[in-house]
Design an enzyme around this catalytic site. Structure first.
Site, PDB file in Angstrom:
ATOM      1  N   LEU A   1       0.977  -2.961  -2.114  1.00 22.79           N
ATOM      2  CA  LEU A   1       0.702  -1.763  -2.904  1.00 22.79           C
ATOM      3  C   LEU A   1       1.797  -0.733  -2.733  1.00 22.79           C
ATOM      4  O   LEU A   1       2.001   0.116  -3.584  1.00 22.79           O
ATOM      5  CB  LEU A   1      -0.626  -1.149  -2.453  1.00 22.79           C
TER       6      LEU A   1
ATOM      7  N   PHE B   1       4.919   4.280   8.488  1.00 26.48           N
ATOM      8  CA  PHE B   1       4.633   3.311   9.541  1.00 26.48           C
ATOM      9  C   PHE B   1       4.466   1.875   9.083  1.00 26.48           C
ATOM     10  O   PHE B   1       4.223   1.004   9.892  1.00 26.48           O
ATOM     11  CB  PHE B   1       3.403   3.701  10.347  1.00 26.48           C
ATOM     12  N   GLY B   2       4.584   1.624   7.765  1.00 26.35           N
ATOM     13  CA  GLY B   2       4.522   0.231   7.376  1.00 26.35           C
ATOM     14  C   GLY B   2       3.997   0.018   5.977  1.00 26.35           C
ATOM     15  O   GLY B   2       3.513   0.946   5.328  1.00 26.35           O
TER      16      GLY B   2
ATOM     17  N   LYS C   1      -3.066  -1.669   5.929  1.00 22.08           N
ATOM     18  CA  LYS C   1      -1.789  -1.096   6.319  1.00 22.08           C
ATOM     19  C   LYS C   1      -1.289  -1.856   7.529  1.00 22.08           C
ATOM     20  O   LYS C   1      -1.949  -1.910   8.570  1.00 22.08           O
ATOM     21  CB  LYS C   1      -1.979   0.373   6.666  1.00 22.08           C
TER      22      LYS C   1
ATOM     23  N   ASP D   1       2.441  14.131   8.111  1.00 23.11           N
ATOM     24  CA  ASP D   1       3.140  13.475   7.010  1.00 23.11           C
ATOM     25  C   ASP D   1       2.378  13.674   5.706  1.00 23.11           C
ATOM     26  O   ASP D   1       2.167  12.736   4.945  1.00 23.11           O
ATOM     27  CB  ASP D   1       3.330  11.989   7.323  1.00 23.11           C
TER      28      ASP D   1
END
Ligand SMILES: *[C@@H]1O[C@H](CO)[C@@H](O)[C@H](O)[C@H]1NC(C)=O
Ligand SMILES: *[C@@H]1O[C@H](CO)[C@@H](O)[C@H](O)[C@H]1NC(C)=O
Ligand SMILES: *[C@@H]1O[C@H](CO)[C@@H](O)[C@H](O)[C@H]1NC(C)=O
Ligand SMILES: *[C@@H]1O[C@H](CO)[C@@H](O)[C@H](O)[C@H]1NC(C)=O
Length: 778
Positions: free
Chosen positions: A467, A472-473, A489, A586
């Protein structure tokens, strides 16, 4: 006078010789009417001492002060309380008197109102009570009633010792009463109190009505601690209560990890998930060996089971922090492999403080009501078994290769309502609730998926299931076997965070629930792989709307305002209302997801905390965030706080209003970034020019203006000047006057040479947003 005579006669035998004998002498004092005057012979009254207490016929020195010049003008008084007090004139101040000695500091077998059971930690005085040897022999007997001195971090409780063996335990003071005394309740006879601070630890009581007299006596026989009340009409002392009360009050009857259940037969049971250490002895009702675990602990993957209505275990090996919450307590316990249980140290109010136990759990009993919750450590396999009824195969699947991603436009991931499989019946903390030793309320907060499930759901992390790339990934869409959609995630692997800490964090984050936050429903941890599982929402993230030429038209002003307010509420919850006080670190348009009704939901919250390793406000080595949203103090100095989130919120607000990205903002004539542009328009009195053209007529101008004003307040240079999120919410919802914004942070011309400049040359050349994770070179 005659009672006094008998006191002397009993007290002087056996002959007292040491200078500390007065307490012994006074052992029998309280058997007599307190108001009766006693005859003490104190010599040297006029002279400067020593004070000497002698027997009535002046032939034996019973007790004397040690210091030669301490006692000037001594007076020995028996107060109505029963306290015999020796006072002398203060050497420094002729007009005041100081207490040299008082009998309440040297209790014998009788605990009178106003006396203390415990410790004066500063003076090292121990207030404990000792039974007489025989009814007519006041020399010390076997039974002593007192509190162990264990230091400031202990969880104090009272014991009755028989010799040097524990005979009865009150249980620790839980803010309301001793944990082992559910019957200690407000009553018409006496008030009670427990004090524990760095100076003193004691239990005390006072009479409510002086006409109703009550005292506590430690006996040598039978019930060892009785409370009596005086029945005036009958002129007798009546037993009001006794300890131990019953068989289950016998200290350690059921051995380690055993539970004494009075209503059960036999009374000793092993705690759930424990079994008798020696089944043979156990079946012979020899319980002292206690119980051992069915399944060994593995420490780092353990969890907790909640037991209710217990007397808390012996606190000899315990640790207390009065200001920690239950969540913090759990983490503290989980992080120490020798920690076996935890609970609130204070159950008054809604519960507070943290008490944790190390090693075997001793002397637990079950109360039908009025006991306490205790969270006992269990291995993961025990927990899983409880949850599923069957063993879960722990699949070990080779980790798939982490997709290398760069420069991808962050699409966000889309989230959907959870469905039952993933959503366990909730009880805070991933704790299985466990009641009355029999029935169980079983609950897990969070699903732990195994890697094979996730690999299956995402088609081995296929690119077409991806997606987007969040902080962080990467994020993948997944479909479970039963059709449920999830967003996964996959955290990049360089976290350096321990498994245990990670799990704790995830559990904590899962508890953050707010309509403007994306819901975390599970996680997957296997080997190096750490993944977070979220609700999937089939709608896009905010950036895909506001920065897209055609789709931005779908968002009219009222919708944007609705989104702004929702984000503000979600952020306020993280900052203030949630128990964790999360700083997002963030916040940006791609981290705001929209559900089917265009309600904004903040995602990726808590991940910085989990992943960045820094859990509190302060200074961080690891700067986590996104250029263009980061507050100056955070970007330059690594200082983060709720106010750095407010800065990011201000930027987001500007983006929502203008439809322009903070980064990559380019205006042919003006060499300013988005903040600088907004600031300039504001100062030139034409702020509305900032507004996205596509908003056209839909806008309520006053609301738009207000939002621009608020955004400029949020992005002010100094963190102190920025409003808190709750003030922002008030500002959004009212029409009151707002303060003038000061100069914003990062308001710069692109080619400015100032040292504080965030020059475009320092930024990555791509205009795509990428969350950065930098190790500050300090
Ligand atoms: C005084 O007391 C001592 C010790 O108790 C005793 O031996 C002695 O007989 C007493 N003398 C008188 C006169 O009572
Ligand atoms: C104390 O007890 C006496 C006798 O029971 C009663 O008359 C009196 O009202 C009580 N006093 C208070 C303050 O309760
Ligand atoms: C007790 O807990 C509070 C709150 O978590 C913490 O600030 C404090 O440092 C703790 N004290 C100790 C001795 O651990
Ligand atoms: C765990 O607790 C025990 C007992 O307080 C202590 O001695 C030990 O150092 C702790 N271990 C860790 C890793 O904190």
């Amino acid at each position: 006078m005659s009672p006094a005579t008998s006191i002397w006669s009993t007290a002087v035998s056996p002959p007292a010789s040491a200078s500390s004998s007065l307490p012994f002498l006074l052992r029998s004092l309280f058997f007599f009417d307190f108001s009766a005057s006693l005859l003490f012979v104190i010599s040297s009254f006029e002279r400067q001492l020593p004070v000497v207490v002698m027997s009535q016929n002046n032939s034996i020195v019973v007790w004397s002060t040690k210091a030669q010049n301490q006692a000037k003008n001594p007076v020995l008084k028996l107060l109505d309380t029963g306290n015999l007090v020796l006072t002398v004139t203060d050497e420094k101040d002729e007009n005041s008197r100081i207490t040299l000695w008082e009998s309440f500091d040297y209790p014998t077998d009788t605990f009178l109102p106003g006396m203390k059971l415990g410790w004066d930690l500063k003076k090292g005085v121990n207030w404990s009570f000792t039974a007489w040897k025989k009814p007519d022999d006041p020399s010390p007997g076997d039974f002593t009633y007192g509190i162990l001195e264990m230091g400031i971090h202990s969880y104090p409780e009272a014991y009755i010792w028989k010799g040097n063996k524990k005979f009865y335990r009150t249980g620790p003071w839980n803010g309301l009463r001793f944990s082992g005394s559910p019957d200690l309740n407000p009553n018409p006879v006496y008030n009670y109190d427990f004090v524990s601070n760095e100076n003193e630890v004691y239990y005390t009581y006072t009479l409510k009505n002086k006409s109703l007299i009550s005292r506590v006596v430690v006996n040598q026989t039978g019930h060892t601690r009785d409370r009596y009340t005086w029945i005036e009409a009958e002129k007798v002392w009546r037993v009001y209560s006794s300890r131990p009360r019953d068989y289950c009050d016998s200290y350690g009857l059921c051995g380690a990890n055993g539970n004494c259940v009075l209503a059960a037969s036999p009374v000793c049971q092993c705690l759930k998930a424990f079994k008798p250490k020696s089944p043979e002895l156990w079946s012979l009702m020899e319980w002292s060996q206690g119980c051992v675990r069915n399944k060994p602990l593995s420490c780092h993957t353990d969890g907790f089971v909640k037991f209710v209505d217990l007397k808390l275990p012996d606190t000899t090996y315990s640790w207390v922090n009065k200001s920690m919450s239950l969540d913090e307590c759990r983490v503290k316990c989980l992080n120490n492999c020798t920690c076996m249980a935890y609970t609130n140290s204070d159950i008054s109010g809604r519960g507070s403080g943290c008490a944790i136990w190390f090693g075997d759990l001793m002397d637990i009993r079950q109360f039908p009501a009025g006991g306490q919750d205790l969270y006992i450590r269990m291995s993961a396999s025990e927990l899983l078994e409880k949850r599923h009824g069957t063993k879960i195969k722990i699949a070990v699947t080779a980790a798939a290769v982490l997709a290398v991603v760069s420069g991808t436009l962050l699409v966000g991931f889309y989230i959907f309502r959870t469905r039952t499989n993933l959503k366990a019946k909730k009880e805070p903390n991933g704790i299985i609730s466990h009641q009355n030793n029999e029935d169980q309320k079983e609950d897990l907060e969070l699903s732990f998926l195994d890697l094979s499930t996730v690999v299956g759901a995402t088609d081995n992390f296929a690119l077409n299931n991806k997606l987007g790339e969040g902080g962080f990934g990467p994020v993948y869409k997944g479909i479970l076997e039963d059709g449920q959609e999830i967003a996964i995630k996959r955290l990049s692997r360089s976290s350096g965070q321990g498994l245990n800490e990670f799990k704790n964090e995830v559990r904590l984050i899962a508890k953050l629930q707010h309509r403007n936050l994306v819901k975390l429903v599970g996680c997957c941890i296997q080997g190096e792989e750490k993944m977070l599982v979220y609700e999937y929402m089939p709608n896009k993230s905010l950036d895909s709307f506001i920065f897209d030429q055609s789709k931005s038209k779908l968002l009219d002003w009222s919708m944007r305002f609705h989104i702004i307010c929702g984000i503000a509420r979600g952020l306020q919850y993280l900052h203030q209302d949630s128990r964790l006080r999360i700083i997002h670190r963030d916040l940006k348009a791609s981290n705001v997801l929209l559900d089917s009704e265009m309600n904004p939901k903040i995602s990726d919250f808590g991940v910085a905390r989990t992943f960045g390793g820094d859990q509190s406000e302060g200074n961080t080595n690891r700067v986590v965030g996104t250029y263009g949203y980061m507050a100056p103090e955070y970007a330059f100095d690594g200082l983060f706080s709720t106010k750095s989130d407010v800065f990011s919120f201000g930027i987001l607000l500007l983006e929502i209003i203008s439809g322009k990205r903070s980064r990559g903002f380019y205006h042919p004539e003006i060499s300013y970034n988005l903040i600088g542009y907004a600031w300039r328009l504001w100062n030139e009195g034409r702020p509305l020019e900032l507004t996205d053209e596509c908003l056209g007529q839909s806008s309520t101008l006053s609301e738009v203006l207000r939002c621009i004003h608020i955004s400029l307040l949020c992005v002010q240079q100094c963190p102190e000047d920025r409003p808190s999120m709750s003030s922002v919410i008030v500002m959004l919802g009212s029409e009151g006057a707002l303060p003038q914004p000061k100069q914003p942070g990062f308001f710069l011309e692109k080619d400015s040479n100032e040292a504080h400049c965030f020059s475009s040359k320092q930024e990555p050349s791509s205009t795509n947003e990428m969350t950065i994770t930098l190790l500050d070179a300090r």
